[in-house]
Design a protein around this motif. Sequence first.
Motif, PDB file in Angstrom:
ATOM      1  N   PHE A 153       0.843  -1.198   0.000  1.00 15.76           N
ATOM      2  CA  PHE A 153       0.000   0.000   0.000  1.00 15.76           C
ATOM      3  C   PHE A 153       0.875   1.243   0.000  1.00 15.76           C
ATOM      4  CE2 PHE A 153      -2.527  -3.283   2.138  1.00 15.76           C
ATOM      5  CZ  PHE A 153      -3.603  -3.316   1.267  1.00 15.76           C
ATOM      6  N   PRO A 154       0.324   2.351  -0.508  1.00 22.38           N
ATOM      7  CA  PRO A 154       1.109   3.591  -0.472  1.00 22.38           C
ATOM      8  C   PRO A 154       1.479   3.951   0.973  1.00 22.38           C
ATOM      9  CG  PRO A 154      -0.867   3.869  -1.807  1.00 22.38           C
ATOM     10  CD  PRO A 154      -0.967   2.530  -1.149  1.00 22.38           C
ATOM     11  N   GLU A 155       2.521   4.761   1.096  1.00 15.15           N
ATOM     12  CA  GLU A 155       3.017   5.153   2.416  1.00 15.15           C
ATOM     13  C   GLU A 155       1.921   5.894   3.208  1.00 15.15           C
ATOM     14  OE1 GLU A 155       6.927   7.496   4.118  1.00 15.15           O
ATOM     15  OE2 GLU A 155       6.486   7.508   1.982  1.00 15.15           O
ATOM     16  N   ASN A 156       1.932   5.747   4.506  1.00 15.75           N
ATOM     17  CA  ASN A 156       0.990   6.430   5.422  1.00 15.75           C
ATOM     18  C   ASN A 156      -0.439   5.917   5.358  1.00 15.75           C
ATOM     19  OD1 ASN A 156       2.935   8.059   6.509  1.00 15.75           O
ATOM     20  ND2 ASN A 156       2.637   9.661   4.955  1.00 15.75           N
ATOM     21  N   VAL A 157      -0.665   4.845   4.609  1.00 13.70           N
ATOM     22  CA  VAL A 157      -2.013   4.282   4.570  1.00 13.70           C
ATOM     23  C   VAL A 157      -2.132   3.259   5.705  1.00 13.70           C
ATOM     24  CG1 VAL A 157      -3.625   2.846   3.253  1.00 13.70           C
ATOM     25  CG2 VAL A 157      -2.334   4.658   2.106  1.00 13.70           C
ATOM     26  N   LEU A 158      -3.181   3.411   6.512  1.00 12.71           N
ATOM     27  CA  LEU A 158      -3.418   2.432   7.577  1.00 12.71           C
ATOM     28  C   LEU A 158      -4.136   1.229   6.976  1.00 12.71           C
ATOM     29  CD1 LEU A 158      -4.739   4.795  10.422  1.00 12.71           C
ATOM     30  CD2 LEU A 158      -2.410   3.958  10.065  1.00 12.71           C
ATOM     31  N   VAL A 159      -3.866   0.041   7.510  1.00 16.51           N
ATOM     32  CA  VAL A 159      -4.500  -1.159   6.947  1.00 16.51           C
ATOM     33  C   VAL A 159      -5.438  -1.782   7.979  1.00 16.51           C
ATOM     34  CG1 VAL A 159      -4.124  -3.438   5.932  1.00 16.51           C
ATOM     35  CG2 VAL A 159      -2.491  -1.587   5.498  1.00 16.51           C
ATOM     36  N   LEU A 160      -6.671  -1.965   7.551  1.00 12.01           N
ATOM     37  CA  LEU A 160      -7.657  -2.662   8.384  1.00 12.01           C
ATOM     38  C   LEU A 160      -7.830  -4.069   7.794  1.00 12.01           C
ATOM     39  CD1 LEU A 160      -9.912  -2.700  10.556  1.00 12.01           C
ATOM     40  CD2 LEU A 160     -11.452  -1.816   8.806  1.00 12.01           C
ATOM     41  N   PRO A 161      -7.392  -5.106   8.525  1.00 13.51           N
ATOM     42  CA  PRO A 161      -7.412  -6.456   7.943  1.00 13.51           C
ATOM     43  C   PRO A 161      -8.827  -6.992   7.718  1.00 13.51           C
ATOM     44  CG  PRO A 161      -6.155  -6.387  10.012  1.00 13.51           C
ATOM     45  CD  PRO A 161      -6.849  -5.087   9.878  1.00 13.51           C
ATOM     46  N   ARG A 162      -9.005  -7.699   6.645  1.00 14.09           N
ATOM     47  CA  ARG A 162     -10.258  -8.386   6.329  1.00 14.09           C
ATOM     48  C   ARG A 162     -10.254  -9.732   7.051  1.00 14.09           C
ATOM     49  NH1 ARG A 162     -13.726  -7.848   1.999  1.00 14.09           N
ATOM     50  NH2 ARG A 162     -12.432  -6.345   0.945  1.00 14.09           N
ATOM     51  N   PRO A 163     -11.332 -10.270   7.580  1.00 12.88           N
ATOM     52  CA  PRO A 163     -12.677  -9.705   7.625  1.00 12.88           C
ATOM     53  C   PRO A 163     -12.810  -8.625   8.700  1.00 12.88           C
ATOM     54  CG  PRO A 163     -12.641 -11.792   8.788  1.00 12.88           C
ATOM     55  CD  PRO A 163     -11.275 -11.612   8.218  1.00 12.88           C
ATOM     56  N   LEU A 164     -13.912  -7.888   8.599  1.00 12.03           N
ATOM     57  CA  LEU A 164     -14.125  -6.767   9.505  1.00 12.03           C
ATOM     58  C   LEU A 164     -14.429  -7.256  10.917  1.00 12.03           C
ATOM     59  CD1 LEU A 164     -14.391  -3.707   9.680  1.00 12.03           C
ATOM     60  CD2 LEU A 164     -16.758  -3.927   8.972  1.00 12.03           C
ATOM     61  N   ARG A 165     -13.551  -6.874  11.835  1.00  9.58           N
ATOM     62  CA  ARG A 165     -13.761  -7.252  13.245  1.00  9.58           C
ATOM     63  C   ARG A 165     -13.534  -6.021  14.116  1.00  9.58           C
ATOM     64  NH1 ARG A 165     -11.004 -12.635  12.144  1.00  9.58           N
ATOM     65  NH2 ARG A 165      -9.101 -11.420  12.207  1.00  9.58           N
ATOM     66  N   SER A 166     -14.355  -5.910  15.156  1.00  8.86           N
ATOM     67  CA  SER A 166     -14.245  -4.716  16.011  1.00  8.86           C
ATOM     68  C   SER A 166     -12.873  -4.661  16.691  1.00  8.86           C
ATOM     69  CB  SER A 166     -15.357  -4.698  17.053  1.00  8.86           C
ATOM     70  OG  SER A 166     -15.247  -5.814  17.895  1.00  8.86           O
ATOM     71  N   ALA A 167     -12.336  -5.828  17.023  1.00 13.31           N
ATOM     72  CA  ALA A 167     -11.053  -5.875  17.730  1.00 13.31           C
ATOM     73  C   ALA A 167      -9.938  -5.247  16.902  1.00 13.31           C
ATOM     74  CB  ALA A 167     -10.701  -7.309  18.072  1.00 13.31           C
ATOM     75  N   GLU A 168     -10.091  -5.273  15.576  1.00  9.29           N
ATOM     76  CA  GLU A 168      -9.059  -4.656  14.734  1.00  9.29           C
ATOM     77  C   GLU A 168      -9.459  -3.247  14.284  1.00  9.29           C
ATOM     78  OE1 GLU A 168      -7.365  -8.896  13.249  1.00  9.29           O
ATOM     79  OE2 GLU A 168      -9.229  -8.069  12.503  1.00  9.29           O
ATOM     80  N   LEU A 169     -10.762  -3.044  14.127  1.00  6.48           N
ATOM     81  CA  LEU A 169     -11.224  -1.729  13.668  1.00  6.48           C
ATOM     82  C   LEU A 169     -10.908  -0.633  14.710  1.00  6.48           C
ATOM     83  CD1 LEU A 169     -12.919   0.023  11.637  1.00  6.48           C
ATOM     84  CD2 LEU A 169     -14.867  -0.438  13.134  1.00  6.48           C
ATOM     85  N   VAL A 170     -11.215  -0.939  15.976  1.00  7.62           N
ATOM     86  CA  VAL A 170     -11.079   0.104  17.007  1.00  7.62           C
ATOM     87  C   VAL A 170      -9.635   0.622  17.110  1.00  7.62           C
ATOM     88  CG1 VAL A 170     -11.341   0.613  19.479  1.00  7.62           C
ATOM     89  CG2 VAL A 170     -13.151  -0.597  18.255  1.00  7.62           C
TER      90      VAL A 170
END
Lengths: 340, 175
Positions: free
Chosen positions: A82-99
């Motif tokens: 991913f381009p620099e400074n982009v945060l990555v939210l792993p798939r699948p969507l889970r609250s433990a990773e989103l927060v």
Amino acid sequence: MPQRLQLFTSYLSRSNELTLKVFLELTKADEVASWEHTNNQETAAALLVDADSEEGRLQLKDWARENKRQVLIAFSGRTEGFPENVLVLPRPLRSAELVPVLRQASKQFLSRFQEQKEQEFPQAPQSSSLDEKIDTKKIDATSASVGVRRVLEVLYGNQNKIIKIIDRVGRSVIFDIEHRRYYTTNLVKMEIEDLLASPIGNMQIEEVHHNQLAKVVQNLKAQDLDVPLWTAALAISAGHLFDGLSLTESYRLNRWPDLKKLGQDPLHLKLTALLRRGGNIGYFADHLKAPVEDVIDFINACRTLGYLEYQGKPTSVPGKKPSNTGKRSLFSRIRSRLGI
Amino acid sequence: MKQIKFIFTGPPGAGKTTAIATISEFPPVSTDVFSTDGLAKVKEKTTVAMDFGQITLDNGQKIGLYGTPGQQRFKFMWEILVQGGLGLIVLVDNRRPEPLKDLEAYLDNFADFIDETDAVIGVTCSDIKDTPSIDDYQELLQKRGQVFPTFAIDARNKDDVLFLLNALLTCLELS
């Protein structure tokens, strides 16, 4: 006080979007910032895109190239590329990773915001294309106490006008002060509060004629100006009375501020109850055993919203009523019983 | 001895019974009957004499929560109910045709009691009909030379009802 930030999503499936909206509720208790979903990309503090679709991948690339002021978040099964400074939210969507990702996004956004503010504030006022029709005399008067002219004071001095402010990066806000509304596509509420508290040095200020307002703001949603005005007034007050106000003169409120909307500060509630009867600042501070600076901040904020009425120099301040210990004890018991 | 109490008033359907129920330690005792007039479209039952709820303080003292009947034809009850009242909570239903006039009517009817104590105003159902706004209510009060705490509330929400009561207590303490 935690900031309220908005998240814009792109190329997210309907089910993921619904799940995300539910998970955003979990940020409500966060100390730094709570998040809500928005369909308006411009007012968002972060942009989240499903980067596993081709369209999403290209979208992310475009945003990164455009050097967006918002924080970029890629929702993906991949962790790299991913381009620099982009945060990555792993798939699948889970609250433990989103927060945690949102917490990181809050920090990034707020720190960029702070940096931008620091860059703007130390500079001496340069060219400000103030419309001749805007009453700058009042601005001069109200700004004396804080040393620099601020947007808030421009608005206060031009109550019946519609003012358009363009900041130095070209973002614009239209303030309809009389109706306590503002219109913008570019700024989030927190940025509006900051703009109101900012020196006018780097701003372009124009008057919009009333008959042009509908045309100028078409498709823009009117937003409530009371809270940003209140917050900005409290922020710039810093215990100094706005010019035109006096420590010795007596004031009273002509209406009850909507403290449910403006923030439920217990001192503000007490001050409101006292101020509706009238008195001077010393009396309020003494009666509530509150710091004079806090009383001044409140008086300034009430004045900014037009709720303050001048009572003149009192021959005597309202005397303290004989303390009714029985009633005080009753009220205290009721509060304790109701948990308030 | 007169019982110490808070008085909840306002037009029929404004949420007086509901607001009392949110803070009373037992379900309010209501003297409800089936509505037979135009009100039947809005609510199935209406209060004809009063609602009664209660909270007990840590010293055993009971504080009454009294709801007045909303309809003007029960006005004779109001003067009886306010005796011993600490303060007035006026609830106004924003869905009604003329909520500002409703408010004026209740402020006028309870003027003597308000002079002796204090009042707060809760506007209900503003999520269903957003006009008049809280600003409109405040403008009306300003024209009348009155300053009362006025908030949009949901009578089913305990926090909202407590917020109103807290404002009323603060006014009573500091006035």
